[in-house]
Design an enzyme around this catalytic site. Structure first.
Site, PDB file in Angstrom:
ATOM      1  N   TRP A 195       0.823  -1.285   0.074  1.00 24.65           N
ATOM      2  CA  TRP A 195      -0.110   0.060   0.078  1.00 24.65           C
ATOM      3  C   TRP A 195       0.755   1.241   0.092  1.00 24.65           C
ATOM      4  O   TRP A 195       0.295   2.420  -0.069  1.00 24.65           O
ATOM      5  CB  TRP A 195      -0.994  -0.069   1.286  1.00 24.65           C
ATOM      6  CG  TRP A 195      -2.098  -1.095   1.233  1.00 24.65           C
ATOM      7  CD1 TRP A 195      -2.138  -1.804   0.303  1.00 24.65           C
ATOM      8  CD2 TRP A 195      -3.314  -1.034   1.883  1.00 24.65           C
ATOM      9  NE1 TRP A 195      -3.416  -2.816   0.566  1.00 24.65           N
ATOM     10  CE2 TRP A 195      -3.982  -2.077   1.567  1.00 24.65           C
ATOM     11  CE3 TRP A 195      -3.626  -0.272   3.086  1.00 24.65           C
ATOM     12  CZ2 TRP A 195      -5.207  -2.386   2.206  1.00 24.65           C
ATOM     13  CZ3 TRP A 195      -4.747  -0.659   3.971  1.00 24.65           C
ATOM     14  CH2 TRP A 195      -5.767  -1.925   3.394  1.00 24.65           C
ATOM     15  N   LYS A 196       2.260   1.129   0.085  1.00 23.03           N
ATOM     16  CA  LYS A 196       2.973   2.214   0.352  1.00 23.03           C
ATOM     17  C   LYS A 196       2.433   3.301   1.343  1.00 23.03           C
ATOM     18  O   LYS A 196       1.767   2.748   2.461  1.00 23.03           O
ATOM     19  CB  LYS A 196       3.178   2.944  -1.097  1.00 23.03           C
ATOM     20  CG  LYS A 196       3.800   1.864  -1.902  1.00 23.03           C
ATOM     21  CD  LYS A 196       4.266   2.415  -3.228  1.00 23.03           C
ATOM     22  CE  LYS A 196       4.584   1.122  -4.191  1.00 23.03           C
ATOM     23  NZ  LYS A 196       5.231   1.672  -5.277  1.00 23.03           N
ATOM     24  N   GLU A 207      12.045   2.384  -3.424  1.00 21.91           N
ATOM     25  CA  GLU A 207      11.937   3.560  -2.693  1.00 21.91           C
ATOM     26  C   GLU A 207      12.743   3.741  -1.450  1.00 21.91           C
ATOM     27  O   GLU A 207      12.920   4.956  -1.368  1.00 21.91           O
ATOM     28  CB  GLU A 207      10.174   3.950  -2.470  1.00 21.91           C
ATOM     29  CG  GLU A 207       9.480   4.047  -3.721  1.00 21.91           C
ATOM     30  CD  GLU A 207       8.239   3.486  -3.831  1.00 21.91           C
ATOM     31  OE1 GLU A 207       7.416   3.193  -2.748  1.00 21.91           O
ATOM     32  OE2 GLU A 207       7.749   3.176  -5.051  1.00 21.91           O
ATOM     33  N   GLU A 216      11.685  -6.124  -8.953  1.00 18.85           N
ATOM     34  CA  GLU A 216      10.827  -5.029  -9.305  1.00 18.85           C
ATOM     35  C   GLU A 216      11.715  -3.978 -10.108  1.00 18.85           C
ATOM     36  O   GLU A 216      12.531  -3.243  -9.481  1.00 18.85           O
ATOM     37  CB  GLU A 216      10.430  -4.253  -7.977  1.00 18.85           C
ATOM     38  CG  GLU A 216       9.348  -5.106  -7.176  1.00 18.85           C
ATOM     39  CD  GLU A 216       8.508  -4.173  -6.260  1.00 18.85           C
ATOM     40  OE1 GLU A 216       7.476  -4.080  -6.708  1.00 18.85           O
ATOM     41  OE2 GLU A 216       8.986  -3.302  -5.414  1.00 18.85           O
ATOM     42  N   GLY A 249       5.264   2.206 -10.673  1.00 17.13           N
ATOM     43  CA  GLY A 249       4.391   3.497 -10.661  1.00 17.13           C
ATOM     44  C   GLY A 249       4.315   4.327 -11.964  1.00 17.13           C
ATOM     45  O   GLY A 249       3.781   5.220 -12.060  1.00 17.13           O
ATOM     46  N   GLY A 257       1.520  -2.433  -6.518  1.00 18.42           N
ATOM     47  CA  GLY A 257       1.546  -1.413  -5.894  1.00 18.42           C
ATOM     48  C   GLY A 257       0.070  -0.843  -5.984  1.00 18.42           C
ATOM     49  O   GLY A 257      -0.921  -1.194  -5.225  1.00 18.42           O
ATOM     50  N   GLY A 258      -0.088   0.283  -6.757  1.00 14.20           N
ATOM     51  CA  GLY A 258      -1.156   0.975  -7.081  1.00 14.20           C
ATOM     52  C   GLY A 258      -2.511   0.033  -7.175  1.00 14.20           C
ATOM     53  O   GLY A 258      -3.709   0.220  -6.721  1.00 14.20           O
TER      54      GLY A 258
HETATM   55  P1  13P Z   1       3.115  -0.148  -8.705  1.00 20.58           P
HETATM   56  O1  13P Z   1       2.513  -1.554  -8.784  1.00 20.58           O
HETATM   57  O2  13P Z   1       2.232   0.953  -8.420  1.00 20.58           O
HETATM   58  O3  13P Z   1       3.888   0.178  -9.954  1.00 20.58           O
HETATM   59  O4  13P Z   1       4.172  -0.419  -7.605  1.00 20.58           O
HETATM   60  C1  13P Z   1       4.886  -1.590  -7.546  1.00 20.58           C
HETATM   61  C2  13P Z   1       5.714  -1.586  -6.304  1.00 20.58           C
HETATM   62  O5  13P Z   1       6.547  -0.707  -6.071  1.00 20.58           O
HETATM   63  C3  13P Z   1       5.298  -2.702  -5.336  1.00 20.58           C
HETATM   64  O6  13P Z   1       6.233  -2.783  -4.403  1.00 20.58           O
END
Ligand code: 13P
Length: 249
Positions: A12-13, A93, A163, A169, A229-230
């Site tokens: 979920w960040k 990140e 990743e 993202g 992520g998203g």
């Molecule tokens: P997204 O799926 O939003 O590109 O993010 C991937 C991610 O960083 C999962 O840890």
């Protein structure tokens, strides 16, 4: 092929709310099955609420240190005591925004295993590194930092998530062939040290996975599921992605 159980993890960040916990826990509890591991990585304050709803959870990062004077940090033991099972380590990140080195990531990996959390080691190259054909070099160094510090056996109770930074993202997913090629590189690299360990190791793909591209990605022989992520913030998308992992991995 070894029988590796597929896994879909939602990162979920710095997003989410108690409302999202309610929506997503209903969805995750509906998806639950013996042939798929589903794990949610929310911000720390939402861990307990998800655990209370019966969702398997993990932290997005943990401190490499034991408890002490580290203002703002969170101890891995505390996360374990809450009932979480996993932690991400070395998410891109964390590496790029917070300056976590391969060495710090290896220390976090060690601390997670020390308290009984399963680390998910995130690796991946930047766009510039891919253009310079350094993908394998970068990914190998990120994995070797853990093996050199903790020994190969440490990888046994862990998961690796590939990743590519340029795919996170951005909506620019790696093609199934690009992703498979790096996953195979990782598995082959580890197989030179232990074939059993390599065959049993879960390797997830992350980077702009959605319900439209997940099925083809998860159908690749060395891709055992995804780190999302998203699309993990929307119950419908996350459910569809989970279902495609059940069918194809
Ligand atoms: P997204 O799926 O939003 O590109 O993010 C991937 C991610 O960083 C999962 O840890």
């Amino acid at each position: 092929m070894a029988t590796r159980k597929p896994m879909v993890a939602g990162n979920w960040k710095m997003n989410g709310s108690l409302e999202l916990v309610n929506q997503l826990s209903v969805a995750v509890n509906n998806i639950k099955s013996a042939d798929l591991d589903v794990v949610v990585f929310p911000p720390y304050p939402l861990l307990s609420s998800l655990i209370e709803q019966g969702v398997t959870t993990g932290a997005q990062t943990v401190s490499e240190n034991e408890p002490g004077a580290f203002t703002g940090e969170v101890d891995a033991q505390l996360i374990k005591d809450l009932g979480a099972k996993y932690t991400l380590v070395g998410h891109s990140e964390r590496r790029s925004i917070y300056g976590e080195s391969n060495n710090t990531v290896a220390n976090k990996f060690a601390r997670a295993q020390q308290v009984g959390l399963t680390p998910i080691l995130c690796v991946g190259e930047s766009e510039q590194q891919r253009e310079k054909e350094q993908t394998e070099l970068v990914v190998a160094a990120q994995i070797d930092a853990v093996i050199d510090k903790l020994g190969l056996a440490a990888l046994k109770d862990s998961v690796i998530a590939y990743e590519p930074v340029w795919a996170i993202g951005t909506g620019k997913t790696a093609s199934p062939e690009q992703a498979q090629s790096v996953h195979k590189f990782i598995r082959d690299k580890i197989a030179t040290l232990s074939s059993d360990l390599a065959q049993g190791l879960t390797i997830l793909y992350g980077g702009s996975v959605n319900e439209k591209n997940s099925e083809l990605l998860f159908a690749q022989p060395d891709i055992d599921g995804g780190l999302i992520g998203g699309a993990s913030l929307k119950a419908d998308s996350f459910t569809a992605i989970c279902n495609s992992a059940k069918r194809t991995v």
